[in-house]
Design an enzyme around this catalytic site. Structure first.
Site, short mmCIF file in Angstrom:
data_model
loop_
_atom_site.label_atom_id
_atom_site.label_comp_id
_atom_site.label_asym_id
_atom_site.label_seq_id
_atom_site.Cartn_x
_atom_site.Cartn_y
_atom_site.Cartn_z
N ASP A 308 -6.31 8.29 78.46
CA ASP A 308 -6.20 8.55 77.02
C ASP A 308 -4.74 8.61 76.55
O ASP A 308 -4.47 8.71 75.35
CB ASP A 308 -6.91 9.86 76.65
N LYS A 335 -12.53 1.65 74.19
CA LYS A 335 -12.34 3.03 73.72
C LYS A 335 -12.66 3.12 72.23
O LYS A 335 -13.31 2.25 71.69
CB LYS A 335 -10.90 3.48 74.02
C1 S3P Z 1 -13.75 11.53 79.00
C2 S3P Z 1 -13.62 10.47 79.87
C3 S3P Z 1 -12.85 9.27 79.57
C4 S3P Z 1 -11.88 9.51 78.42
C5 S3P Z 1 -12.54 10.22 77.28
C6 S3P Z 1 -13.05 11.57 77.71
C7 S3P Z 1 -14.58 12.68 79.40
O1 S3P Z 1 -13.73 8.22 79.22
O2 S3P Z 1 -11.33 8.29 77.99
O3 S3P Z 1 -11.65 10.39 76.19
O4 S3P Z 1 -14.47 13.76 78.78
O5 S3P Z 1 -15.36 12.54 80.34
P1 S3P Z 1 -14.45 7.29 80.32
O6 S3P Z 1 -15.33 8.11 81.14
O7 S3P Z 1 -15.21 6.28 79.51
O8 S3P Z 1 -13.33 6.67 81.09
#
Ligand code: S3P
Length: 423
Positions: A308, A335
């Site tokens: 992020d 995203k």
């Molecule tokens: C998150 C996991 C990440 C991240 C998101 C929050 C989480 O996404 O980019 O902002 O809280 O599990 P991904 O699991 O799709 O990589």
């Protein structure tokens, strides 16, 4: 003399979502201090209320009076998760173990994000899904009590996928294991263990053990989010005569890849007051202005721990003495916006050269003096908006933004904090 500013950034979004969800299927009362009251995490508490969970705000704490995991009730209407991938994907894991019908959806960004990645394992465990062509929300979920076990080998390093399967696994008596190609954030594992659930992490695999009943009966506090603190960490590194102390930050090593990038750049920073609270490492990060910054490289091993932070690290790249590279990052296209496209387009608009490829990009250095005022298209993405607000502040420029209200999805106090730091 450098100006020293101290700031506690917004509370951790990932931990807030998980605490609301796991507390709601626990046996005993949980009091959550410092919950993140941002649009994404408030949508999660609203969804839980619609599932008949007794979850209330009392004196700025979130107080959950749960009755165990089998008492969620069919909601009367669609559950709207707004912009939040974490909310929709994690709660779909829980809903997979609930024997009722439910529709989950969100805004125009969320309904373009891939859901097959959770539909596939959760269907294998026994939940039924209907969805738009290609696997997009709205999703209709019909869960089932007594899910089958699964040995799931995910081809993406995604904490949301891993967490959806683990949360569904609480509704199964059979073996449940998830393996991922690179370790993603492990807050779900840490928190389930804190709630008394048997979770075993072995290398890249996580398995649930015998006890799968979250207990509760405590009060805990959400630390500050390193992903929100990151905006001010970068600001401090590049802004002359500034030092920022970011307090109470969650330093979990599956999240702290930004510190590795800071090491690559030679940024002057220090970690202080380290402690462990509810299975998470917490501390203060002191970042000082650093004169000469080396370029950085981010590849597949490092990416999940700073996924992020790519928008704000791209801003850092402008100030490095060489070309910085981000590769193996095709997930960035999935995203809140296509972040590779959004970052390159806006960097180009302000006068920074980039080279875009399918799974990443290069940032060519520039200095604040050669940047120009421009129109910033945030693509409705909070982290793109905040990153370019930081650049604007550092360089004393005035960009025109397509919008900035998206910032409220994760960091409602951002403008107050930015004004305080710049004052
Ligand atoms: C998150 C996991 C990440 C991240 C998101 C929050 C989480 O996404 O980019 O902002 O809280 O599990 P991904 O699991 O799709 O990589």
């Amino acid at each position: 003399m450098a100006k020293i500013k101290t700031l506690r950034s917004a509370s951790d979004k990932s931990i807030s979502h998980r605490l609301a969800i796991i507390s709601s299927i626990s046996k005993k009362k949980v009091i959550i201090k410092n919950y993140l009251f941002a649009e994404d995490t408030v949508n999660t508490t609203k969804a839980l209320t619609e599932l008949s969970v007794d979850i209330k705000i009392e004196n700025s704490d979130v107080v959950v009076n749960p009755k165990g995991k089998y008492v969620l009730k069919e909601p009367n209407d669609i559950l709207d998760f707004g912009n939040s991938g974490t909310g929709i994907r994690l709660l779909s894991g829980v809903l997979s173990g609930c024997d009722f019908f439910c529709v989950v959806s969100g805004d125009s960004s969320l309904t373009k994000r891939p859901m097959m990645r959770i539909i596939e394992p959760l269907s294998r465990m026994g939940a039924s899904f209907m969805y738009r062509k290609g696997g997009y929300a709205p999703l209709a979920v019909h869960g089932k009590s007594g899910l089958s076990g699964i040995e799931y080998s995910s081809n993406i390093a995604s904490a949301q996928v891993k967490s959806a399967v683990l949360l569904a696994g609480l509704f199964s008596d059979e073996p449940v294991c998830v393996r991922e190609p690179v370790k993603s954030r492990n807050h779900t594992e840490n928190m389930l263990r804190y709630f008394g659930v048997d979770v075993e992490e072995k290398g890249l695999s996580v398995c649930l053990g015998k006890n799968r009943e979250p207990y509760g009966d405590f009060e805990l506090s959400v630390p500050a989010d390193i992903s929100s603190s990151a905006f001010f960490m970068v600001l401090a590194a590049v802004k002359k005569e500034l030092e920022i102390v970011l307090t109470d930050v969650c330093l979990n090593d599956t999240r702290s890849g930004i510190l590795d990038v800071f090491d690559q750049c030679g940024i002057n920073y220090e970690i202080k007051n380290k402690k462990v609270e509810s299975n998470e490492l917490i501390g203060d990060i002191v970042v000082k202005h650093t004169n000469s910054l080396k370029p950085f490289k981010i590849d597949k091993e490092l990416l999940p721990s700073l996924i992020d932070e790519i928008p704000i690290l791209s801003i850092l790249g402008i100030f490095c003495d060489g070309v910085s590279v981000i590769k193996d990052a095709s997930e960035l296209r999935k995203k809140e916006s296509d972040r590779i496209k959004a970052i390159c387009k806006n960097l180009n608009a302000v006068g920074v050269k980039t080279e875009e490829f399918e799974d990443g990009f290069k940032i060519y250095p520039n200095s604040e003096y050669n940047l120009k005022n421009a129109y910033i298209d945030t693509f409705g993405d909070h982290r793109i908006a905040m990153s370019f607000k930081v650049l604007e502040a550092v360089c004393g420029l005035e960009f025109e933004f397509s919008e900035t209200h998206s910032i409220k999805t994760s960091y409602p106090g951002f403008f107050d904090h930015l004004n305080y730091i710049m004052s």
